[in-house]
Design a protein around this motif. Structure first.
Motif, PDB file in Angstrom:
ATOM      1  N   GLN A   1       0.806  -1.217   0.000  1.00 32.16           N
ATOM      2  CA  GLN A   1       0.000   0.000   0.000  1.00 32.16           C
ATOM      3  C   GLN A   1       0.843   1.272   0.000  1.00 32.16           C
ATOM      4  OE1 GLN A   1      -2.774  -0.180   3.253  1.00 32.16           O
ATOM      5  NE2 GLN A   1      -3.559  -2.198   2.673  1.00 32.16           N
ATOM      6  N   LEU A   2       2.171   1.137  -0.055  1.00 29.94           N
ATOM      7  CA  LEU A   2       3.052   2.301  -0.117  1.00 29.94           C
ATOM      8  C   LEU A   2       3.413   2.586  -1.573  1.00 29.94           C
ATOM      9  CD1 LEU A   2       5.581   1.644   2.795  1.00 29.94           C
ATOM     10  CD2 LEU A   2       3.729   3.311   2.752  1.00 29.94           C
ATOM     11  N   PRO A   3       3.475   3.858  -1.897  1.00 37.88           N
ATOM     12  CA  PRO A   3       3.933   4.183  -3.261  1.00 37.88           C
ATOM     13  C   PRO A   3       5.404   3.859  -3.408  1.00 37.88           C
ATOM     14  CG  PRO A   3       3.700   6.182  -1.935  1.00 37.88           C
ATOM     15  CD  PRO A   3       3.154   5.058  -1.110  1.00 37.88           C
ATOM     16  N   LEU A   4       5.803   3.302  -4.543  1.00 37.55           N
ATOM     17  CA  LEU A   4       7.205   2.932  -4.734  1.00 37.55           C
ATOM     18  C   LEU A   4       8.133   4.139  -4.746  1.00 37.55           C
ATOM     19  CD1 LEU A   4       6.944   0.011  -7.309  1.00 37.55           C
ATOM     20  CD2 LEU A   4       7.453  -0.109  -4.879  1.00 37.55           C
ATOM     21  N   PRO A   5       7.782   5.231  -5.457  1.00 34.46           N
ATOM     22  CA  PRO A   5       8.688   6.386  -5.457  1.00 34.46           C
ATOM     23  C   PRO A   5       8.804   6.992  -4.053  1.00 34.46           C
ATOM     24  CG  PRO A   5       7.130   6.536  -7.283  1.00 34.46           C
ATOM     25  CD  PRO A   5       6.658   5.422  -6.401  1.00 34.46           C
ATOM     26  N   GLY A   6      10.008   7.110  -3.576  1.00 37.61           N
ATOM     27  CA  GLY A   6      10.230   7.721  -2.266  1.00 37.61           C
ATOM     28  C   GLY A   6      10.235   6.752  -1.106  1.00 37.61           C
ATOM     29  N   ARG A   8      11.577   3.538   1.168  1.00 39.96           N
ATOM     30  CA  ARG A   8      12.932   3.064   1.459  1.00 39.96           C
ATOM     31  C   ARG A   8      12.860   1.882   2.413  1.00 39.96           C
ATOM     32  NH1 ARG A   8      12.388   7.721   3.147  1.00 39.96           N
ATOM     33  NH2 ARG A   8      13.405   7.554   5.165  1.00 39.96           N
ATOM     34  N   LEU A   9      13.897   1.060   2.354  1.00 39.72           N
ATOM     35  CA  LEU A   9      14.017  -0.078   3.261  1.00 39.72           C
ATOM     36  C   LEU A   9      15.213   0.171   4.171  1.00 39.72           C
ATOM     37  CD1 LEU A   9      12.426  -2.713   3.541  1.00 39.72           C
ATOM     38  CD2 LEU A   9      14.175  -3.851   2.178  1.00 39.72           C
ATOM     39  N   CYS A  10      15.004   0.036   5.488  1.00 39.85           N
ATOM     40  CA  CYS A  10      16.065   0.331   6.457  1.00 39.85           C
ATOM     41  C   CYS A  10      16.234  -0.821   7.438  1.00 39.85           C
ATOM     42  CB  CYS A  10      15.735   1.590   7.260  1.00 39.85           C
ATOM     43  SG  CYS A  10      15.590   3.088   6.269  1.00 39.85           S
ATOM     44  N   LEU A  11      17.402  -0.870   8.069  1.00 41.53           N
ATOM     45  CA  LEU A  11      17.624  -1.807   9.165  1.00 41.53           C
ATOM     46  C   LEU A  11      16.833  -1.341  10.384  1.00 41.53           C
ATOM     47  CD1 LEU A  11      21.480  -2.513   9.086  1.00 41.53           C
ATOM     48  CD2 LEU A  11      19.651  -4.020   8.324  1.00 41.53           C
ATOM     49  N   TYR A  12      16.123  -2.271  11.011  1.00 43.72           N
ATOM     50  CA  TYR A  12      15.403  -1.932  12.244  1.00 43.72           C
ATOM     51  C   TYR A  12      16.380  -1.482  13.329  1.00 43.72           C
ATOM     52  CZ  TYR A  12      13.127  -2.591  16.737  1.00 43.72           C
ATOM     53  OH  TYR A  12      12.659  -2.391  18.007  1.00 43.72           O
ATOM     54  N   GLU A  13      17.547  -2.118  13.359  1.00 44.52           N
ATOM     55  CA  GLU A  13      18.499  -1.929  14.452  1.00 44.52           C
ATOM     56  C   GLU A  13      18.967  -0.480  14.588  1.00 44.52           C
ATOM     57  OE1 GLU A  13      22.280  -4.477  15.944  1.00 44.52           O
ATOM     58  OE2 GLU A  13      22.372  -3.767  13.882  1.00 44.52           O
ATOM     59  N   ASP A  14      19.352   0.139  13.486  1.00 46.40           N
ATOM     60  CA  ASP A  14      19.923   1.479  13.583  1.00 46.40           C
ATOM     61  C   ASP A  14      19.432   2.446  12.512  1.00 46.40           C
ATOM     62  OD1 ASP A  14      21.177   0.543  11.327  1.00 46.40           O
ATOM     63  OD2 ASP A  14      23.190   0.507  12.194  1.00 46.40           O
ATOM     64  N   SER A  21      22.567  -4.052  -3.184  1.00 49.32           N
ATOM     65  CA  SER A  21      23.683  -4.955  -2.904  1.00 49.32           C
ATOM     66  C   SER A  21      23.797  -5.229  -1.400  1.00 49.32           C
ATOM     67  CB  SER A  21      24.992  -4.344  -3.436  1.00 49.32           C
ATOM     68  OG  SER A  21      25.225  -3.074  -2.823  1.00 49.32           O
ATOM     69  N   TYR A  22      23.553  -4.199  -0.577  1.00 44.45           N
ATOM     70  CA  TYR A  22      23.609  -4.376   0.886  1.00 44.45           C
ATOM     71  C   TYR A  22      22.495  -5.326   1.327  1.00 44.45           C
ATOM     72  CZ  TYR A  22      24.159  -2.974   5.816  1.00 44.45           C
ATOM     73  OH  TYR A  22      24.382  -2.963   7.174  1.00 44.45           O
ATOM     74  N   PHE A  23      21.326  -5.182   0.705  1.00 42.78           N
ATOM     75  CA  PHE A  23      20.200  -6.038   1.062  1.00 42.78           C
ATOM     76  C   PHE A  23      20.527  -7.510   0.812  1.00 42.78           C
ATOM     77  CE2 PHE A  23      16.398  -8.359  -0.295  1.00 42.78           C
ATOM     78  CZ  PHE A  23      15.594  -8.207   0.814  1.00 42.78           C
ATOM     79  N   VAL A  33      12.688  -2.338   8.297  1.00 42.84           N
ATOM     80  CA  VAL A  33      11.574  -1.394   8.409  1.00 42.84           C
ATOM     81  C   VAL A  33      11.340  -0.795   7.027  1.00 42.84           C
ATOM     82  CG1 VAL A  33      10.754   0.752   9.447  1.00 42.84           C
ATOM     83  CG2 VAL A  33      12.109  -0.831  10.803  1.00 42.84           C
ATOM     84  N   LEU A  34      10.092  -0.805   6.569  1.00 43.67           N
ATOM     85  CA  LEU A  34       9.715  -0.224   5.293  1.00 43.67           C
ATOM     86  C   LEU A  34       9.139   1.163   5.549  1.00 43.67           C
ATOM     87  CD1 LEU A  34       9.378  -0.560   2.230  1.00 43.67           C
ATOM     88  CD2 LEU A  34       7.131  -1.579   2.668  1.00 43.67           C
ATOM     89  N   LEU A  35       9.796   2.176   4.982  1.00 45.13           N
ATOM     90  CA  LEU A  35       9.395   3.559   5.202  1.00 45.13           C
ATOM     91  C   LEU A  35       8.755   4.150   3.966  1.00 45.13           C
ATOM     92  CD1 LEU A  35      12.636   4.858   6.999  1.00 45.13           C
ATOM     93  CD2 LEU A  35      10.497   4.112   8.073  1.00 45.13           C
ATOM     94  N   GLY A  36       7.651   4.879   4.178  1.00 53.02           N
ATOM     95  CA  GLY A  36       7.030   5.603   3.090  1.00 53.02           C
ATOM     96  C   GLY A  36       7.685   6.954   2.893  1.00 53.02           C
ATOM     97  N   PRO A  37       7.274   7.705   1.875  1.00 48.59           N
ATOM     98  CA  PRO A  37       7.859   9.030   1.625  1.00 48.59           C
ATOM     99  C   PRO A  37       7.690   9.943   2.841  1.00 48.59           C
ATOM    100  CG  PRO A  37       6.498   8.324  -0.226  1.00 48.59           C
ATOM    101  CD  PRO A  37       6.261   7.326   0.872  1.00 48.59           C
ATOM    102  N   GLY A  38       8.793  10.585   3.243  1.00 50.04           N
ATOM    103  CA  GLY A  38       8.736  11.519   4.360  1.00 50.04           C
ATOM    104  C   GLY A  38       8.882  10.884   5.721  1.00 50.04           C
ATOM    105  N   GLU A  39       8.858   9.551   5.809  1.00 50.03           N
ATOM    106  CA  GLU A  39       8.988   8.876   7.099  1.00 50.03           C
ATOM    107  C   GLU A  39      10.467   8.648   7.430  1.00 50.03           C
ATOM    108  OE1 GLU A  39       4.941   6.255   7.604  1.00 50.03           O
ATOM    109  OE2 GLU A  39       6.609   5.336   6.511  1.00 50.03           O
TER     110      GLU A  39
END
Length: 296
Positions: A1-6, A8-14, A21-23, A33-39
């Motif tokens: 349900q998140l728009p693809l543009p903007g 991001r995928l982040c490590l929960y830890e930090d 490539s890191y993924f 953690v999956l972040l939407g635009p602006g989060e």
């Protein structure tokens, strides 16, 4: 349900943002953690912020969630954290009377019918103890000055009695008088060490919350900034001895011994046992005589 543009995928830890490539290099079961635009996500700190925000708005839900987690938790460290969280959030701060929080009064004399009355009594006991120390110093006073010293003790005692031994400092219902020590609903903050702006550990306590906090609060100190034994009382004795017709400003010494002008509430870990190296204000030891002008 998140728009693809903007997004991001982040490590929960930090909160580190992942490249493709890191993924691919991450080990299995890494929390993301999956972040939407602006989060944004700052790692574990963001979870702590969300938890703290929930304390005020959803305290009951937080307690219930912690209890559910505790039933299945096996790690000793996490068990303690959850148990402490439940204990601290299950406080009965607003209860004042014995009938509303009987556990708080366990171990106390039956004459105490509400929390404020007990804490007022505790403060009064501390003040009476200070007065006993001042009175007990009379053996060190020069014999010729002892009557004058006793007279000052009598004046201080009468003053303390008139203000009920300053028990209002620890009475949450006397907010105006206790404002310098007490915040909303009985919370007290450590005010030491006095050579810094405030307590570096941010110690705070609410003795009205539960029995354990009431008992722990008894270990906190009312610390004299200008020290009682090393400075104030010896200076008072010397002032009486060398007054040479001058009037000792006993109210100045009273303020140093029994009021918040020279007292601060300090967690036992922040109580400095070393010499404070502070002395009384020499300009305030004696009262200034009122000048009289003769009219010819």
């Amino acid at each position: 349900q998140l728009p693809l543009p903007g997004s991001r995928l982040c490590l929960y830890e930090d909160g580190t943002e992942l490249t493709e490539s890191y993924f691919r290099a991450l080990p299995p079961q890494t929390e993301l953690v999956l972040l939407g635009p602006g989060e944004s996500w700052r790692g574990c700190a963001s979870d702590i912020e969300r938890l703290l925000a929930a304390f005020c708005s959803q305290q009951g839900a937080v307690v219930e969630a912690a209890r559910r987690l505790l039933t299945d938790e096996r790690a000793p460290h996490r068990q303690k954290l959850l148990a402490d969280l439940i204990h601290n959030l299950s406080e009965n701060i607003l209860a004042e009377d014995k009938e509303d929080d009987k556990k708080w009064f366990e171990g106390l004399e039956s004459r105490f019918k509400n929390k404020s009355s007990y804490l007022r009594h505790s403060c009064e006991s501390r003040m009476r103890g200070y007065m006993r120390e001042v009175s007990g110093f009379i053996s060190n006073v020069h014999p010729a000055a002892r009557d004058a010293y006793r007279g000052i003790i009598d004046l201080m005692t009468d003053k303390l009695k008139s203000v009920k031994y300053n028990g209002c400092y620890f009475d949450r219902r006397e907010e105006e008088e206790a404002a310098r020590l007490c915040t909303t609903e009985g919370w007290f903050s450590c005010q030491g060490p006095f050579d810094r702006d405030d307590c570096p550990c941010k110690h705070s306590i609410n003795p009205y919350s539960n029995r354990e906090s009431r008992i722990l609060f008894s270990t906190w100190n009312l610390d004299h900034i200008i020290e009682k034994k090393r400075a104030v009382v010896p200076e008072l004795a010397e002032a009486v001895k060398t007054r040479d017709g001058r009037e000792v400003n006993w109210e100045y010494f009273y303020q140093l011994l029994f009021t918040l002008d020279n007292l601060k509430l300090v967690h036992i870990a922040c109580h400095k046992k070393t010499n404070h190296n502070l002395s009384c204000d020499k300009t305030r030891i004696y009262r200034k005589r009122k000048q009289t002008h003769e009219i010819s």
